[in-house]
Every structure is written in C-alpha cells, then in structure tokens.
Design an enzyme around this catalytic site. Structure first.
Site, PDB file in Angstrom:
ATOM      1  N   VAL A  27       0.229 -17.278  36.392  1.00  9.81           N
ATOM      2  CA  VAL A  27       1.535 -17.892  36.120  1.00  9.81           C
ATOM      3  C   VAL A  27       1.227 -19.363  35.403  1.00  9.81           C
ATOM      4  CG1 VAL A  27       3.494 -18.763  37.473  1.00  9.81           C
ATOM      5  CG2 VAL A  27       2.344 -16.715  38.004  1.00  9.81           C
ATOM      6  N   PRO A 173       2.207  -2.303   5.570  1.00 16.06           N
ATOM      7  CA  PRO A 173       1.830  -1.079   4.881  1.00 16.06           C
ATOM      8  C   PRO A 173       2.794   0.029   4.711  1.00 16.06           C
ATOM      9  CG  PRO A 173       1.209  -1.431   7.169  1.00 16.06           C
ATOM     10  CD  PRO A 173       1.776  -2.413   6.892  1.00 16.06           C
ATOM     11  N   ASP A 196       9.364  -3.261  -4.402  1.00 16.61           N
ATOM     12  CA  ASP A 196       8.079  -1.951  -4.756  1.00 16.61           C
ATOM     13  C   ASP A 196       8.421  -0.799  -4.087  1.00 16.61           C
ATOM     14  OD1 ASP A 196       6.429  -3.759  -6.234  1.00 16.61           O
ATOM     15  OD2 ASP A 196       5.076  -3.961  -4.809  1.00 16.61           O
ATOM     16  N   LYS A 218       5.904   0.924  -9.269  1.00 14.99           N
ATOM     17  CA  LYS A 218       4.857   1.186 -10.411  1.00 14.99           C
ATOM     18  C   LYS A 218       4.223   2.309  -9.791  1.00 14.99           C
ATOM     19  CE  LYS A 218       3.403  -3.491 -11.966  1.00 14.99           C
ATOM     20  NZ  LYS A 218       4.576  -4.252 -11.307  1.00 14.99           N
ATOM     21  N   GLY A 249       4.655  -4.084  -1.120  1.00 12.52           N
ATOM     22  CA  GLY A 249       3.838  -3.513  -0.163  1.00 12.52           C
ATOM     23  C   GLY A 249       2.698  -4.373   0.198  1.00 12.52           C
ATOM     24  N   ASP A 251       0.020  -7.104   1.405  1.00 13.33           N
ATOM     25  CA  ASP A 251       0.116  -8.448   1.192  1.00 13.33           C
ATOM     26  C   ASP A 251       0.372  -8.732  -0.139  1.00 13.33           C
ATOM     27  OD1 ASP A 251      -0.815 -11.219   2.930  1.00 13.33           O
ATOM     28  OD2 ASP A 251      -1.311 -11.153   0.784  1.00 13.33           O
ATOM     29  N   MET A 333      -6.591   1.892  -4.470  1.00 11.93           N
ATOM     30  CA  MET A 333      -6.381   2.319  -5.576  1.00 11.93           C
ATOM     31  C   MET A 333      -7.614   3.254  -6.352  1.00 11.93           C
ATOM     32  SD  MET A 333      -4.424  -0.930  -7.209  1.00 11.93           S
ATOM     33  CE  MET A 333      -6.035  -1.948  -6.787  1.00 11.93           C
TER      34      MET A 333
END
Length: 404
Positions: A27, A173, A196, A218, A249, A251, A333
């Site tokens: 507490v 994400p 995006d 993209k 999307g 960061d 990617m």
C-alpha cells in the site's frame, strides 16, 4: 467520519514539504510514486519495506527510517499516511495526527482517518481525482473511464484551438490498441491525417467527417506515393493552418523515413512533434511467442533492413559480421530477398539449422507465422505464400517455446 459524509476534494501543494508514511508494504509503495512526483519530502517509517521502496531509498528519492513508528514521528509533517497491517499502530498514528492537526489517511479504515486518497489519473497535465464515499471500485472504474475517454478523444479537453503543425505519430505494429496514449490523443485532434498502409487502420474509421484523410500507402513492388510528395503535403497542409498527423506504422524512425519528413518540415519552418511508436521489429515476434532476447540465449539484437540483397552495391549491411554473431537478427522488409540473405548468413558462419521465425501481419486479425531454419526458410516462405509486411527473426530465440 461517516461513509455518508460528503468529502471535500482538494489538491495539496506538497513540494518541499514533509510527508510521513508509516508502513512499508504494497500500500505504501502504491502511494509513494505520486507523492514523489508532487515534490514531497517523503519519509517512510517501517522495520521492513518492499524492494521497490528500498530502491527509492537507495536512490535518495525518499528517506527510509527502518524501525517501528514512535510518538513524535509526525513532528513537522504536512500529510500522513498510516499504511501498516496493524490496526493499533494505524490508530496511534491517526491519534497523533489528530492532535497535531495534520490530515491523515488510514489505509485500513478510511472512515477513521481525516483524509481519503481519491482514485487518481493523469492525462496531459490534467490530474483527475474521484471519490465515491468509500466505494473504491466505483471510483477507480469512473477514473479509468474518464482517462480512457480523454485518451481516445471522446472527451475534448482542449480549450484553445489546436495550433497548425505536424505530428509524426508512430501507430504501432497494427493493433489499434497498441498506439501510444499521446499518439491517440493527437490523432483525435487532427484536421488532416496522412496515413500509411501499415498504420492502425481501425483508428481511421473513428475520425470525424471533417478530417481529411490522405492515403500515402507504399505497396511493395506496387503503387506508392513518392516520399517527396508526402513531404510536400505535410508542409502544404500545415501552412494552410491545419494540424496534420502523419500516421505511420511501427515507429517513425525505424525504417519509416520519419527523419526525412522531420527535416522537410523543419526546413520549411513548420512545427513538428515526434511521437515514438512500438516497433513491429519487437512487437510482432512477441505476440507470436518469440522473445528477441532471453537470458542465457541471446545477449545481442540487431535490426536489419532487408530491402537490398547481400552483394548489392547499395547495401550498407555487414553481412559477414552478422554471420559471425551468435545473437538475434531481426529482418525487416526481407521477404522477397530471404533466399540470398539466408545463404549469406550461412556462408559467413551461421549454422544452417539456426532457427528462424517468420511473422506476417503481426498483431492484426490476419496474423500468421511459421517456424523454419536458415536452410529451409526460403522454401517455407514460398510454400506458405508469405507476403509483406513480415518480420523474420533469426537466432536461437526463434527456437524457443513457452511450453518448454
């Protein structure tokens, strides 16, 4: 004090003033943080304290007096909290506080104290306190609902018009619940949203009809808005007096070209706010049950862009070094070039049976994943028709399972 008595809610200026907490258990630990944030000079009096409180004392954030409470301990106090598990000690603390005319919170018996701790929440400079005459779950539920409403923009807390400018917001994400509180708040205030494809799509549907939404998607090897045009749109709309949110999307600064947009706005004299986001490099593996680090397994994590294959003169990656290292490599990617990447890692020293995890559309409703090895991952990706966006994790952590 009767539970039916109306309580008077007030904000105390405790900066530089002595606050005594008697008791060092959970507490007390819950109360300490906000008191320190208020600048109070906190002293905890207790024979034993939780590790967190002990750590605060070691860091000199507060004073810990390691003994039982004694008469006179409240001398010079402005505010007192009796938080022991002994009602008799709490009663003695309350009695001394009463004699000294110092407000005292009794954690064990709220009605016996002279003060009550409200359910408190903080949002962008606002402190929200809710009292419900001792109905603690009710006050906590209302507090949480108010804070969530502010975070979602359901309740408008802005008295003045939002100033023109740009906010580069990392949307996380993909799961709309994984955007940051600040990102959600700024999105609710936007006049224009430049979005995006990989941003949290569900949040776009929640925007008001007055908000202009510009699709800056993209698509890999397909349609794409040129980065130069995106930069121009941000500047144009901000100069037209609009508050623009660039919703990205993950960061903005992790392979998101966010710094390019920051430069463009800064050079044009447009105010910019950067709101970091949860990167999919770590979030997607996590929701798929893959830790990018684990004690005794991986002491290093390297995040690599796979948009250029090994051997390509444009590549800035030291593939030989990655082949020699033993830790975790997170590839972004890299779906289209996973075959030459896997071959390069094996060539430079990674065992062919090194575990690999591939997570497509991580944290979204259509997430799917597979496990493979460096020797088999390219064939598995083709067989299962894995497509971007996908995160590929290479290293011993990809072979771990929560089931042992």
């Amino acid at each position: 004090m009767s539970a039916h008595t109306e309580q008077y809610l007030v904000g105390l200026q405790l900066a530089g003033r002595r606050v005594v907490i008697v008791g060092g258990g959970p507490v007390a630990q819950r109360r300490v943080g906000r008191l320190l944030a208020a600048g109070a000079l906190v002293e905890v009096i207790a024979p034993h304290v939780t590790p967190a409180v002990e750590g605060m004392a070691a860091a000199r954030e507060l004073i810990w007096t390691p003994r039982r409470y004694a008469e006179g301990d409240l001398d010079g106090a402005w505010y007192v909290l009796a938080c022991t598990d002994d009602p008799q000690v709490n009663a003695a603390v309350g009695a001394e506080a009463e004699r000294r005319r110092v407000f005292c919170v009794r954690a064990d018996d709220g009605a016996a104290g002279t003060a009550a701790t409200p359910a408190t929440g903080v949002f962008d400079g606002l402190t929200i306190g809710v009292l419900a005459r001792g109905a603690h779950r009710r006050s906590a539920a209302v507090r949480t609902a108010l804070v969530e409403a502010l975070q979602a923009g359901v309740v408008d807390d802005v008295a003045d018009a939002v100033q023109p400018g740009v906010a580069l917001v990392g949307g996380g994400p993909g799961d709309p619940e994984l955007i940051t509180v600040r990102g959600r708040r700024l999105l609710a205030r936007a006049d224009v949203v430049v979005a995006d494809r990989l941003g949290p799509r569900d949040l776009i549907d929640e925007l008001g009809q007055h908000v202009e939404v510009i699709d800056a998607s993209k698509i890999p090897y397909g349609r794409a808005m040129a980065q130069q045009r995106i930069n121009e749109l941000l500047v144009e709309r901000a100069r037209a007096g609009k508050f623009v949110v660039r919703l990205k999307g993950g960061d903005p600064f992790v392979y998101g070209r966010g710094f390019e947009e920051l430069i463009a706005c800064t050079q044009a004299g447009v105010p910019v706010t950067v709101v970091p986001g949860i990167t999919s490099a770590f979030a997607a593996p996590a929701v798929a049950g893959v830790p990018v680090s684990h004690r005794g397994v991986a002491h290093e994590i390297v995040v690599v862009s796979g948009h250029v294959a090994p051997g390509d003169p444009r590549s800035l990656v030291d593939w030989a070094a990655l082949g020699r290292m033993r830790g975790t490599v997170v590839l972004m990617m890299a779906v289209e070039r996973i075959a030459p990447i896997a071959a390069a890692l094996i060539e430079y020293g990674r065992p062919a049976d090194t575990p690999v995890a591939v997570i497509q559309d991580g944290t979204t409703r259509i997430q799917r994943s597979l496990r493979a090895t460096l020797a088999t991952v390219a064939a598995q990706v083709r067989q299962h028709e894995i497509s971007p966006p996908a995160i590929i994790v290479v290293g011993p952590v990809a072979g771990l399972s929560p089931h042992g």
